[in-house]
Enzyme design. Structure first.
Site, mmCIF file in Angstrom:
data_model
loop_
_atom_site.group_PDB
_atom_site.id
_atom_site.type_symbol
_atom_site.label_atom_id
_atom_site.label_comp_id
_atom_site.label_asym_id
_atom_site.label_seq_id
_atom_site.Cartn_x
_atom_site.Cartn_y
_atom_site.Cartn_z
ATOM 1 N N MET A 27 6.611 -10.166 -8.877
ATOM 2 C CA MET A 27 5.146 -10.083 -9.248
ATOM 3 C C MET A 27 5.008 -8.541 -10.142
ATOM 4 O O MET A 27 4.369 -8.605 -11.051
ATOM 5 C CB MET A 27 4.235 -10.032 -8.164
ATOM 6 N N ASP A 77 9.956 1.311 -7.261
ATOM 7 C CA ASP A 77 10.692 0.271 -5.973
ATOM 8 C C ASP A 77 11.504 1.540 -5.067
ATOM 9 O O ASP A 77 11.199 2.643 -5.183
ATOM 10 C CB ASP A 77 11.431 -1.001 -6.583
ATOM 11 N N VAL A 118 4.299 -4.854 -3.165
ATOM 12 C CA VAL A 118 5.475 -4.919 -2.156
ATOM 13 C C VAL A 118 5.226 -6.119 -1.341
ATOM 14 O O VAL A 118 4.423 -6.952 -1.550
ATOM 15 C CB VAL A 118 5.469 -3.503 -1.390
ATOM 16 N N LYS A 132 2.246 -2.360 3.480
ATOM 17 C CA LYS A 132 1.104 -2.047 2.479
ATOM 18 C C LYS A 132 0.452 -0.789 2.776
ATOM 19 O O LYS A 132 -0.078 0.080 1.967
ATOM 20 C CB LYS A 132 0.271 -3.394 2.527
ATOM 21 N N SER A 175 -1.224 -11.976 -1.550
ATOM 22 C CA SER A 175 -1.717 -13.369 -1.573
ATOM 23 C C SER A 175 -2.431 -13.721 -0.321
ATOM 24 O O SER A 175 -3.409 -14.937 -0.632
ATOM 25 C CB SER A 175 -0.666 -14.266 -2.160
ATOM 26 N N HIS A 203 -5.571 -9.889 -7.959
ATOM 27 C CA HIS A 203 -4.602 -11.125 -7.343
ATOM 28 C C HIS A 203 -4.232 -11.737 -8.627
ATOM 29 O O HIS A 203 -4.809 -12.372 -9.499
ATOM 30 C CB HIS A 203 -5.336 -12.030 -6.388
HETATM 31 P P1 NAD Z 1 9.315 -9.572 -3.794
HETATM 32 O O1 NAD Z 1 9.963 -9.784 -2.750
HETATM 33 O O2 NAD Z 1 9.706 -10.323 -5.286
HETATM 34 O O3 NAD Z 1 9.258 -8.000 -4.336
HETATM 35 C C1 NAD Z 1 8.754 -7.126 -3.293
HETATM 36 C C2 NAD Z 1 9.411 -5.841 -4.004
HETATM 37 O O4 NAD Z 1 8.861 -4.686 -3.028
HETATM 38 C C3 NAD Z 1 10.909 -5.795 -3.847
HETATM 39 O O5 NAD Z 1 11.508 -5.453 -4.988
HETATM 40 C C4 NAD Z 1 10.993 -4.617 -2.793
HETATM 41 O O6 NAD Z 1 12.211 -3.888 -3.053
HETATM 42 C C5 NAD Z 1 9.601 -3.753 -3.140
HETATM 43 N N1 NAD Z 1 9.432 -2.951 -1.934
HETATM 44 C C6 NAD Z 1 9.349 -2.859 -0.610
HETATM 45 N N2 NAD Z 1 9.136 -1.756 -0.196
HETATM 46 C C7 NAD Z 1 8.765 -1.120 -0.901
HETATM 47 C C8 NAD Z 1 8.114 0.570 -0.993
HETATM 48 N N3 NAD Z 1 7.948 0.974 0.069
HETATM 49 N N4 NAD Z 1 8.066 1.005 -2.239
HETATM 50 C C9 NAD Z 1 8.052 0.279 -3.423
HETATM 51 N N5 NAD Z 1 8.445 -0.988 -3.524
HETATM 52 C C10 NAD Z 1 8.932 -1.478 -2.414
HETATM 53 O O7 NAD Z 1 7.807 -10.267 -3.631
HETATM 54 P P2 NAD Z 1 6.839 -10.904 -4.847
HETATM 55 O O8 NAD Z 1 6.928 -12.276 -4.694
HETATM 56 O O9 NAD Z 1 6.765 -9.929 -5.873
HETATM 57 O O10 NAD Z 1 5.445 -10.323 -3.811
HETATM 58 C C11 NAD Z 1 4.816 -9.244 -3.845
HETATM 59 C C12 NAD Z 1 3.406 -9.105 -3.589
HETATM 60 O O11 NAD Z 1 2.564 -10.069 -4.286
HETATM 61 C C13 NAD Z 1 3.135 -9.946 -1.927
HETATM 62 O O12 NAD Z 1 2.032 -9.253 -1.569
HETATM 63 C C14 NAD Z 1 2.747 -11.408 -2.296
HETATM 64 O O13 NAD Z 1 2.064 -12.007 -1.383
HETATM 65 C C15 NAD Z 1 1.991 -11.222 -3.572
HETATM 66 N N6 NAD Z 1 2.006 -12.383 -4.372
HETATM 67 C C16 NAD Z 1 3.078 -13.030 -4.558
HETATM 68 C C17 NAD Z 1 2.921 -14.231 -5.451
HETATM 69 C C18 NAD Z 1 4.121 -15.104 -5.721
HETATM 70 O O14 NAD Z 1 4.149 -16.168 -6.348
HETATM 71 N N7 NAD Z 1 5.299 -14.652 -5.339
HETATM 72 C C19 NAD Z 1 1.673 -14.469 -6.105
HETATM 73 C C20 NAD Z 1 0.858 -13.612 -6.004
HETATM 74 C C21 NAD Z 1 0.907 -12.309 -5.170
#
Ligand code: NAD
Length: 720
Positions: A333, A352, A409, A416, A443, A464
């Protein structure tokens, strides 16, 4: 206003409307246009006509408010609109005076139909210009000759896909397809070319016209040969038989316009142009007076414009402008958000846990830009500029000076909270007196809970996005009780800057979109439990107009996520332990069939082959002796989502009807022909809706029971 002047014995008719933001065909402009043409036709010193515009666009199309005004009136009223235009445009063709469209900018729908009626078309070379017959996208068909002139000009095979898909093409492609005749590099050259063509063609005749020997007048040819083959040629027969089958498969009969377009082209191309235009007008009236056209115009065009102009934005907050954006988490995301923000010219710090991880997030932009360049969608000269705006980082200090930070994240409350505390002090009010804003892209976690980690909860908000971020047009903005109007304004202005459509909802479990969407998946599982054939379930979803069947979509979301969210619901007291989705998700997770990512869920995903329903599914859920009709399955799947949307609206989770409708279509693919999840009630009629809900509740459970408020509205015959 339409201006008339004469230059070198050529009449210049220039569209420059002041009463509407764009040049449109409406009750005001059509008579003015006709009067200007009349002046040119009757002035013997005028040897030719150039039609152009003094605004950035040529003509954007018909005024949809005019169409909407006539939508529920007598068909005769709509027929008048279409026949009037046809009469005016046909006079251009048959006046005997050479007429050239000098297309200075975008010409869509009725705007391009003016060009088609002209004898020649010169277009100004401009990357922003788009040309096409887009009517089908709002449930209409080109009703001013487009379905008849374009196939006669470029052939059935080339024209049909353009009209059926409502494709907009750029200048070069339009020339390649034969939609325009010439390209000019400057406005002066465009006019010079138009003058030159007029001088060289004093008596132009369209190939589908001939001169009647008796009267000397121009009339439509009866045996005109369409380029590439007539309707009855082998190519024609193949195109229509295969095309109709493909259309039925794609639209499931939910959208009448594409089939009417096919019929219109098929019938019209077998007769002369005058009779063909009358046929087109009849088909046009049929779609233009339909509920589907009304729904699409209201929600997908007028509604979307309203939302994009910031309908939900607090009016008294001055315009804000995010210049430096911080993104925490460069995963799927975060990387997507960085891409769309940089595209909009925003400086991005993509943070990251390591620079390598952040770089990987930036790679996503590199690959999307590369693909864009390869497809001719992105100017290669702009790539470096966009990439330079994204700075990968592992250092929180780099966020210094951001006016908006969005965290993306892992979905973990503690993490968070930690990143919020770390990053928030970096926010400074570079250009916003009320300070920077912190947004969460969670989400599932309630925003109010996450805001507890914030030192400034008034500026904490949910932003979102949907996956994949570059393709999904919607952003769901989530307000807590403490979120300020200022933070909302920042979030909406930012969403608009990155060219997405915002909807605003109040914080609650699953917000609006996930909560309603969940019911689609959940009803799919209820049907499974009732012993309904899984193929019937999936077809029911797709036939109703959903992009994917409910079981397939649950596999995509993953059953372990369903299990986790339902489990949390039970913990929080929202859901009972015997909830069907929870039970089935638990069962599947235990079986190791958690969905698409595990290559096993309700479906099997054999390598290199299309997915297939898992053969063990009917062992777990034996088929009932009596299977419901396809209509019953469709009704269950749609009504379940709609009743949840109604509840969200009544509980003030979603704030406006427009946001509820747009959110349903753009976020989870609720069928647009209905006008959206709330408009659905009016689409079927509130009395029918309530009666059907009551019946479904008796038969399948209280989840279908209509709300008391809905009954009150029905009694007062109030629209939802
Ligand atoms: P992801 O696992 O692809 O990415 C998460 C990233 O966060 C990773 O690269 C990780 O290294 C990084 N991270 C962890 N700790 C960190 C820190 N302290 N500082 C900076 N970065 C850090 O996850 P995603 O699918 O991108 O989802 C991220 C968020 O978005 C979640 O809250 C998820 O619920 C939400 N979301 C996801 C979707 C989806 O379809 N995947 C849709 C809407 C919202």
């Amino acid at each position: 206003m339409i201006k008339y002047s004469v230059d070198q014995n050529v009449a210049i008719i220039s569209w420059e409307m002041t009463s509407t933001p764009m040049n449109v065909l409406n009750d005001e402009s059509i008579p003015q246009f006709e009067a200007a043409l009349q002046q040119a036709f009757t002035d013997d010193s005028v040897k030719g006509i150039i039609i152009t515009s003094a605004k950035p666009e040529f003509v954007a199309g018909a005024d949809l408010k005019m169409i909407l005004r006539n939508n529920d009136k007598e068909p005769a009223q709509m027929l008048k609109v279409s026949s009037e235009l046809n009469r005016v445009f046909r006079r251009i063709e048959t006046s005997g005076k050479p007429t050239v469209a000098a297309i200075n900018g975008t010409a869509l729908g009725g705007g391009y139909e003016i060009c088609l009626a002209c004898h020649y078309r010169v277009v100004l070379n401009n990357p922003k210009t788009l040309i096409g017959l887009v009517e089908v996208t709002i449930g209409l068909l080109p009703g001013a000759g487009g379905t008849q002139r374009l196939p006669r000009m470029i052939g059935i095979q080339a024209a049909l896909p353009l009209i059926l898909e409502g494709k907009k093409v750029g200048v070069q492609e339009a020339k390649k397809l034969g939609m325009v005749d010439d390209i000019a590099d400057s406005p002066a050259e465009m006019l010079a070319k138009a003058h030159a063509w007029i001088a060289a063609n004093p008596n132009p005749l369209k190939p589908w016209d001939e001169i009647d020997r008796k009267t000397g007048k121009i009339v439509g040819k009866d045996n005109f040969k369409v380029p590439g083959g007539n309707v009855q040629s082998i190519v024609g027969v193949q195109t229509f038989s295969a095309g109709t089958a493909m259309l039925m498969d794609k639209t499931k009969g939910n959208y009448p316009a594409p089939l009417e377009i096919m019929a219109c082209v098929y019938e019209g191309l077998q007769v002369n142009i005058d009779r063909a235009l009358a046929i087109e007008a009849r088909h046009f009236v049929k779609v233009a007076t339909s509920k589907v056209a009304r729904n699409l115009i209201q929600t997908m065009f007028l509604g979307m414009n309203e939302a994009n102009k910031g309908a939900s934005r607090p009016k008294d907050i001055p315009k804000t402008d995010v210049k430096k954006l911080g993104i925490l988490g460069a995963g799927m995301m975060g990387a997507g958000i960085a891409y769309v923000a940089a595209q909009a010219g925003i400086e991005v710090i993509l943070k990251d846990v390591s620079v390598e991880a952040a770089e990987k997030g930036k790679d996503y932009s590199r690959s999307l830009l590369k693909k864009g360049v390869e497809r001719g969608k992105i100017d290669p000269l702009k790539v470096d500029g966009i990439l330079n705006l994204i700075q990968p980082s592992a250092n929180v200090q780099d966020l210094q000076g951001c006016d908006l930070i969005i965290e993306a994240v892992f979905e973990n409350r503690d993490l968070k909270a930690q990143v919020t505390k770390e990053a928030e002090p970096m926010l400074v009010a570079t250009n916003n007196p009320a300070g920077g804003v912190f947004g969460s892209n969670t989400s599932t976690l309630p925003i109010s809970g996450l805001a507890q980690a914030s030192a400034n909860p008034a500026n904490f908000i949910g932003i979102h996005f949907f996956s994949p971020v570059d393709k999904m047009m919607l952003v769901e903005i989530i307000m807590t009780k403490q979120t300020s109007d200022y933070a909302l304004a920042v979030a909406i202005d930012f969403t608009r800057k990155i060219r997405k459509t915002p909807i605003v909802v109040n914080d609650s479990r699953g917000f609006y979109t996930s909560r309603c969407f969940g019911t689609y998946s959940s009803e799919g599982m209820e049907l499974l439990k009732d012993g309904v054939n899984p193929i019937l379930i999936e077809n029911g979803g797709k036939d109703a107009g959903m992009p994917v069947g409910p079981l397939a979509v649950t596999d995509e979301v993953s059953l372990d996520l369903v299990y986790k969210i339902a489990g949390q619901g039970i913990k929080d007291g929202f859901l009972s332990e015997d909830d069907t989705s929870y039970q089935i998700a638990k069962q599947f997770v235990n079986l190791g069939r958690s969905g698409k990512k595990a290559k096993a869920g309700f479906y099997d995903y054999p390598e290199g082959e299309p997915k297939q329903i898992w053969s063990g599914l009917t062992d777990l859920f034996p088929l009932a002796d009596q299977q419901p009709s396809l209509d019953e399955v469709k009704t269950r799947l749609l009504y379940r989502q709609v009743i949840e949307a109604v509840r969200c609206f009544e509980e003030n989770v979603v704030r406006t009807k427009l946001d509820a409708d747009l959110g349903s279509i753009l976020a989870w693919g609720f069928p647009a022909y209905t006008g959206g999840a709330l408009s659905f009630v009016d689409f079927v009629g509130i009395d029918t809706f309530i009666k059907t809900c009551d019946r479904l509740a008796e038969q399948y459970g209280e989840r279908f029971r209509p709300t008391a408020k809905l009954r009150e509205r029905a009694e007062q015959q109030e629209l939802v």
